[in-house]
Design an enzyme around this catalytic site. Structure first.
Site, PDB file in Angstrom:
ATOM      1  N   LYS A 127       9.343 -16.795 -10.674  1.00 55.55           N
ATOM      2  CA  LYS A 127       8.715 -15.606 -11.260  1.00 55.55           C
ATOM      3  C   LYS A 127       7.627 -15.997 -12.253  1.00 55.55           C
ATOM      4  O   LYS A 127       7.831 -16.862 -13.112  1.00 55.55           O
ATOM      5  CB  LYS A 127       9.774 -14.750 -11.962  1.00 55.55           C
ATOM      6  CG  LYS A 127       9.198 -13.502 -12.614  1.00 55.55           C
ATOM      7  CD  LYS A 127      10.265 -12.723 -13.379  1.00 55.55           C
ATOM      8  CE  LYS A 127       9.631 -11.555 -14.119  1.00 55.55           C
ATOM      9  NZ  LYS A 127      10.621 -10.824 -14.927  1.00 55.55           N
ATOM     10  N   LYS A 144     -13.266  -3.284  17.880  1.00 57.77           N
ATOM     11  CA  LYS A 144     -11.905  -3.756  18.158  1.00 57.77           C
ATOM     12  C   LYS A 144     -11.445  -3.433  19.576  1.00 57.77           C
ATOM     13  O   LYS A 144     -10.292  -3.635  19.919  1.00 57.77           O
ATOM     14  CB  LYS A 144     -10.941  -3.182  17.129  1.00 57.77           C
ATOM     15  CG  LYS A 144     -11.432  -3.433  15.702  1.00 57.77           C
ATOM     16  CD  LYS A 144     -10.375  -3.545  14.673  1.00 57.77           C
ATOM     17  CE  LYS A 144     -11.015  -3.914  13.330  1.00 57.77           C
ATOM     18  NZ  LYS A 144     -10.067  -4.078  12.251  1.00 57.77           N
ATOM     19  N   ASN A 201       0.848  -1.192   0.000  1.00 59.78           N
ATOM     20  CA  ASN A 201       0.000   0.000   0.000  1.00 59.78           C
ATOM     21  C   ASN A 201       0.884   1.243   0.000  1.00 59.78           C
ATOM     22  O   ASN A 201       2.104   1.146  -0.082  1.00 59.78           O
ATOM     23  CB  ASN A 201      -0.949  -0.025   1.204  1.00 59.78           C
ATOM     24  CG  ASN A 201      -0.212  -0.197   2.513  1.00 59.78           C
ATOM     25  OD1 ASN A 201       0.574   0.666   2.916  1.00 59.78           O
ATOM     26  ND2 ASN A 201      -0.429  -1.325   3.181  1.00 59.78           N
ATOM     27  N   PHE A 243      -5.330   2.999  14.193  1.00 64.49           N
ATOM     28  CA  PHE A 243      -5.374   4.038  13.162  1.00 64.49           C
ATOM     29  C   PHE A 243      -6.376   3.632  12.097  1.00 64.49           C
ATOM     30  O   PHE A 243      -6.570   2.437  11.835  1.00 64.49           O
ATOM     31  CB  PHE A 243      -3.998   4.218  12.524  1.00 64.49           C
ATOM     32  CG  PHE A 243      -3.101   5.181  13.256  1.00 64.49           C
ATOM     33  CD1 PHE A 243      -2.771   6.414  12.702  1.00 64.49           C
ATOM     34  CD2 PHE A 243      -2.601   4.866  14.502  1.00 64.49           C
ATOM     35  CE1 PHE A 243      -1.956   7.300  13.381  1.00 64.49           C
ATOM     36  CE2 PHE A 243      -1.786   5.734  15.190  1.00 64.49           C
ATOM     37  CZ  PHE A 243      -1.462   6.966  14.623  1.00 64.49           C
ATOM     38  N   LYS A 253     -15.095   1.109  14.427  1.00 64.10           N
ATOM     39  CA  LYS A 253     -13.823   0.442  14.672  1.00 64.10           C
ATOM     40  C   LYS A 253     -13.445   0.488  16.146  1.00 64.10           C
ATOM     41  O   LYS A 253     -12.923  -0.491  16.697  1.00 64.10           O
ATOM     42  CB  LYS A 253     -12.730   1.100  13.823  1.00 64.10           C
ATOM     43  CG  LYS A 253     -11.441   0.306  13.733  1.00 64.10           C
ATOM     44  CD  LYS A 253     -10.527   0.855  12.645  1.00 64.10           C
ATOM     45  CE  LYS A 253      -9.303  -0.032  12.471  1.00 64.10           C
ATOM     46  NZ  LYS A 253      -8.450   0.419  11.346  1.00 64.10           N
ATOM     47  N   PRO A 308      -4.939 -12.172   8.969  1.00 61.49           N
ATOM     48  CA  PRO A 308      -5.428 -12.048  10.349  1.00 61.49           C
ATOM     49  C   PRO A 308      -5.576 -10.577  10.732  1.00 61.49           C
ATOM     50  O   PRO A 308      -4.772  -9.734  10.319  1.00 61.49           O
ATOM     51  CB  PRO A 308      -4.344 -12.737  11.181  1.00 61.49           C
ATOM     52  CG  PRO A 308      -3.123 -12.753  10.315  1.00 61.49           C
ATOM     53  CD  PRO A 308      -3.624 -12.836   8.902  1.00 61.49           C
ATOM     54  N   ASP A 309      -6.607 -10.252  11.486  1.00 59.17           N
ATOM     55  CA  ASP A 309      -6.845  -8.882  11.951  1.00 59.17           C
ATOM     56  C   ASP A 309      -6.100  -8.709  13.278  1.00 59.17           C
ATOM     57  O   ASP A 309      -6.592  -9.086  14.347  1.00 59.17           O
ATOM     58  CB  ASP A 309      -8.345  -8.635  12.132  1.00 59.17           C
ATOM     59  CG  ASP A 309      -8.676  -7.179  12.397  1.00 59.17           C
ATOM     60  OD1 ASP A 309      -7.832  -6.482  12.998  1.00 59.17           O
ATOM     61  OD2 ASP A 309      -9.768  -6.731  12.001  1.00 59.17           O
ATOM     62  N   ILE A 310      -4.899  -8.154  13.193  1.00 60.36           N
ATOM     63  CA  ILE A 310      -4.037  -8.054  14.378  1.00 60.36           C
ATOM     64  C   ILE A 310      -4.681  -7.182  15.440  1.00 60.36           C
ATOM     65  O   ILE A 310      -4.686  -7.517  16.632  1.00 60.36           O
ATOM     66  CB  ILE A 310      -2.653  -7.494  13.987  1.00 60.36           C
ATOM     67  CG1 ILE A 310      -2.014  -8.343  12.891  1.00 60.36           C
ATOM     68  CG2 ILE A 310      -1.737  -7.438  15.209  1.00 60.36           C
ATOM     69  CD1 ILE A 310      -0.747  -7.742  12.312  1.00 60.36           C
ATOM     70  N   LEU A 311      -5.236  -6.048  15.023  1.00 59.67           N
ATOM     71  CA  LEU A 311      -5.806  -5.102  15.984  1.00 59.67           C
ATOM     72  C   LEU A 311      -6.989  -5.717  16.726  1.00 59.67           C
ATOM     73  O   LEU A 311      -7.117  -5.571  17.943  1.00 59.67           O
ATOM     74  CB  LEU A 311      -6.226  -3.819  15.260  1.00 59.67           C
ATOM     75  CG  LEU A 311      -6.617  -2.636  16.133  1.00 59.67           C
ATOM     76  CD1 LEU A 311      -5.483  -2.239  17.067  1.00 59.67           C
ATOM     77  CD2 LEU A 311      -7.021  -1.441  15.256  1.00 59.67           C
TER      78      LEU A 311
END
Length: 403
Positions: free
Chosen positions: A292, A344, A213, A326, A340, A308-311
């Site tokens: 490749k 969370k 990103n 964030f 959120k 996986p959603d770490i937060l």
């Protein structure tokens, strides 16, 4: 305000060439009485208004006026002064000094030291009202503010030139109050263990390509640097960036979301605060090719699976930690931010709309809103990421003090 925060602190008072230079004598004298170790730097212009001997007598330290004086000890003087300082104060700060600092010019001892220091910097401008109001001066100060430099606005009144207007050096009491405010926060997080994540993760496709990103890591690195400045012990878990690790930080480097998850969970129960500033990829390729991928067909379909959603995992397993997330949004910022925080189990969420100029990726400024667990929103104006980081960390200090 408590003056104990000044005892034993190394404060550099820089004096530039303006008639208000005489007021710096009172500032130095009072800092000494409050227990500070004061190093005075004078520009050539400043010595035309007040003699170095005056400041040497008041500070009880040698006054630095020349870049190429014969060294009194074996070091690079401007670097040693810059590194030893707990705070730099420029009073008075002339339009000339402000312009040089904005442009990054280092042509004397003072400007060279200002570029070399990592210490907080406070400018107290003083000049003719027309100079102060000039668009170039106002623009220069705005740029410096965005870089995290603090500026104490001048007072209004009768100026030395005989004109009434804004441009008088702020009163010494005001300058001292601002110095004490800055220094009182210098150990605000002493004894706290803080884990910060930064950068954008990379999810490999093959040995050559990956998904990522636009995150530059600047916000997370600013948080790490400011947390150290506030006395915390900091672990920085960083995805790839082009940034050097801040000093006095335990830096751990990872690439993928899975690697970041492992590094964070390994340390989660040992810290007081977790700040998840990293931009972690939501998805990764289902298959990682060991060779490749060659260009053959007109279309290539890449299947993704959720990371996986770490937060969320941290929120589910939270004990006494302060957990900060964030959110980079492009629309309905408040709606998504509030969701959120709840989903969370966060103590604080820092949200920004990345479509707004000055608030996106890879820039030095940010425009954020802080959302707490009670649903209260605190919008902040555009400011440097360094200043945003400090505001976030002082908010965390408040949350810690409530426990």
């Amino acid at each position: 305000m408590n003056s104990h925060c000044l005892q034993g602190k190394r404060i550099v008072v820089a004096v530039t060439g303006g008639i208000a230079a005489y007021k710096a004598c009172d500032l130095v004298s009072r800092l000494i009485k409050l227990g500070s170790d004061v190093q005075v730097i004078m520009t050539a212009g400043a010595t035309k208004f007040v003699t170095p001997l005056t400041f040497q007598t008041l500070s009880r330290n040698r006054v630095i006026t020349e870049m190429f004086e014969e060294p009194k000890e074996w070091n690079v003087a401007h670097v040693s002064v810059a590194e030893a300082a707990d705070l730099f104060v420029v009073a008075p700060a002339t339009a000339n000094l402000i312009g040089k600092l904005r442009a990054g010019i280092a042509d004397d001892f003072l400007t060279t030291s200002l570029l070399a220091t990592k210490a907080p910097l406070l400018l107290a401008p003083a000049m003719n009202v027309n100079m102060y109001d000039h668009p170039a001066v106002q623009e220069n100060m705005e740029v410096l503010r965005r870089r995290g430099i603090m500026i104490l606005d001048p007072a209004e009144g009768l100026l030395a030139c005989g004109v009434v207007g804004k441009g008088r050096l702020a009163e010494v009491d005001q300058i001292l109050d601002r110095i004490m405010e800055i220094m009182s926060h210098s150990q605000a997080l002493a004894g706290k263990e803080i884990l910060i994540t930064a950068g954008g993760t990379r999810e490999p496709i093959d040995p050559v390509r990956y998904l990522t990103n636009r995150s530059s890591g600047k916000m997370g690195y600013a948080l790490a640097e400011e947390a150290v400045a506030l006395g915390a012990s900091v672990t920085l878990i960083s995805a790839p960036t082009a940034l050097p690790a801040p000093r006095q930080v335990n830096a751990i480097y990872v690439e993928s979301a899975k690697e970041m998850r492992s590094a964070v969970l390994e340390r989660y129960n040992k810290v007081d605060v977790v700040i998840k500033a990293a931009a972690v990829a939501d998805y990764r390729p289902l298959k990682e090719y060991d060779r490749k991928i060659k260009k053959k067909d007109d279309r290539f379909i890449l299947e993704l699976v959720k990371n996986p959603d770490i937060l969320a995992e941290l929120g589910q397993n939270k004990k006494d930690q302060i957990l900060v997330g964030f959110a980079a949004e492009t629309d309905e910022l408040e709606k998504y931010a509030q969701e959120k925080v709840r989903s969370k189990n966060l103590d604080l969420l820092v949200a920004n709309d990345v479509t707004i100029p000055g608030a996106g990726f890879a820039v030095d400024t940010n425009i954020v809103t802080l959302f707490d667990k009670d649903g209260q929103a605190e919008p902040l104006a555009i400011m440097s990421k360094k200043e945003v980081a400090r505001r976030i960390l002082l908010k965390i200090k408040e949350l810690l003090s409530q426990r």
